[in-house]
Design a protein around this motif. Structure first.
Motif, PDB file in Angstrom:
ATOM      1  N   ALA A   9     -28.454  54.121  36.354  1.00 54.80           N
ATOM      2  CA  ALA A   9     -27.112  53.600  36.060  1.00 54.80           C
ATOM      3  C   ALA A   9     -27.190  52.239  35.381  1.00 54.80           C
ATOM      4  O   ALA A   9     -26.365  51.920  34.522  1.00 54.80           O
ATOM      5  CB  ALA A   9     -26.298  53.509  37.346  1.00 54.80           C
ATOM      6  N   TRP A  10     -28.178  51.438  35.743  1.00 50.04           N
ATOM      7  CA  TRP A  10     -28.328  50.123  35.136  1.00 50.04           C
ATOM      8  C   TRP A  10     -28.855  50.241  33.700  1.00 50.04           C
ATOM      9  O   TRP A  10     -28.400  49.562  32.794  1.00 50.04           O
ATOM     10  CB  TRP A  10     -29.261  49.262  35.981  1.00 50.04           C
ATOM     11  CG  TRP A  10     -29.448  47.877  35.443  1.00 50.04           C
ATOM     12  CD1 TRP A  10     -28.556  46.860  35.497  1.00 50.04           C
ATOM     13  CD2 TRP A  10     -30.588  47.387  34.756  1.00 50.04           C
ATOM     14  NE1 TRP A  10     -29.070  45.751  34.882  1.00 50.04           N
ATOM     15  CE2 TRP A  10     -30.334  46.047  34.423  1.00 50.04           C
ATOM     16  CE3 TRP A  10     -31.808  47.949  34.403  1.00 50.04           C
ATOM     17  CZ2 TRP A  10     -31.248  45.268  33.738  1.00 50.04           C
ATOM     18  CZ3 TRP A  10     -32.720  47.167  33.731  1.00 50.04           C
ATOM     19  CH2 TRP A  10     -32.440  45.837  33.406  1.00 50.04           C
ATOM     20  N   LEU A  11     -29.832  51.143  33.498  1.00 51.97           N
ATOM     21  CA  LEU A  11     -30.409  51.327  32.168  1.00 51.97           C
ATOM     22  C   LEU A  11     -29.463  52.030  31.201  1.00 51.97           C
ATOM     23  O   LEU A  11     -29.446  51.732  30.006  1.00 51.97           O
ATOM     24  CB  LEU A  11     -31.712  52.127  32.267  1.00 51.97           C
ATOM     25  CG  LEU A  11     -32.895  51.425  32.916  1.00 51.97           C
ATOM     26  CD1 LEU A  11     -34.051  52.399  33.091  1.00 51.97           C
ATOM     27  CD2 LEU A  11     -33.320  50.219  32.090  1.00 51.97           C
ATOM     28  N   PHE A  12     -28.688  52.985  31.722  1.00 54.58           N
ATOM     29  CA  PHE A  12     -27.811  53.801  30.891  1.00 54.58           C
ATOM     30  C   PHE A  12     -26.395  53.779  31.469  1.00 54.58           C
ATOM     31  O   PHE A  12     -25.949  54.762  32.076  1.00 54.58           O
ATOM     32  CB  PHE A  12     -28.322  55.243  30.819  1.00 54.58           C
ATOM     33  CG  PHE A  12     -29.747  55.348  30.384  1.00 54.58           C
ATOM     34  CD1 PHE A  12     -30.095  55.164  29.064  1.00 54.58           C
ATOM     35  CD2 PHE A  12     -30.755  55.608  31.305  1.00 54.58           C
ATOM     36  CE1 PHE A  12     -31.420  55.254  28.652  1.00 54.58           C
ATOM     37  CE2 PHE A  12     -32.076  55.708  30.919  1.00 54.58           C
ATOM     38  CZ  PHE A  12     -32.416  55.519  29.581  1.00 54.58           C
ATOM     39  N   PRO A  13     -25.659  52.697  31.286  1.00 50.46           N
ATOM     40  CA  PRO A  13     -24.305  52.623  31.857  1.00 50.46           C
ATOM     41  C   PRO A  13     -23.366  53.634  31.190  1.00 50.46           C
ATOM     42  O   PRO A  13     -23.522  53.975  30.017  1.00 50.46           O
ATOM     43  CB  PRO A  13     -23.870  51.191  31.566  1.00 50.46           C
ATOM     44  CG  PRO A  13     -24.708  50.759  30.410  1.00 50.46           C
ATOM     45  CD  PRO A  13     -25.996  51.509  30.522  1.00 50.46           C
TER      46      PRO A  13
END
Length: 74
Positions: A9-13
């Motif tokens: 989720a942090w890498l690919f919001p």
């Protein structure tokens, strides 16, 4: 959320609008409420048609106040 999900989720919001995300969550909740929904190991969905019909009839009853129907008698 577990750690791998947080990292993803942090890498690919999710950059979709909040409205679209809400619609997706609503769809998932409705799909999960179907009693006979099943998914095969290859990803194929199947559902009992009667269960789907019952869900549609219930939804129609809930939303019938939105439809105005005028019958003209001659």
């Amino acid at each position: 959320m577990n750690n791998p999900q947080r990292l993803i989720a942090w890498l690919f919001p999710d950059r979709r609008p909040e409205r679209e995300q809400a619609r997706e969550r609503e769809f998932i909740a409705e799909a999960n409420s179907l009693k006979t929904l099943s998914v095969s190991d290859r990803g194929r969905l199947s559902i009992d048609p009667e269960d789907l019909r019952e869900q549609m009839v219930a939804s129609r009853e809930q939303l019938k106040h939105l439809v105005y129907c005028e019958i003209a008698l001659h």
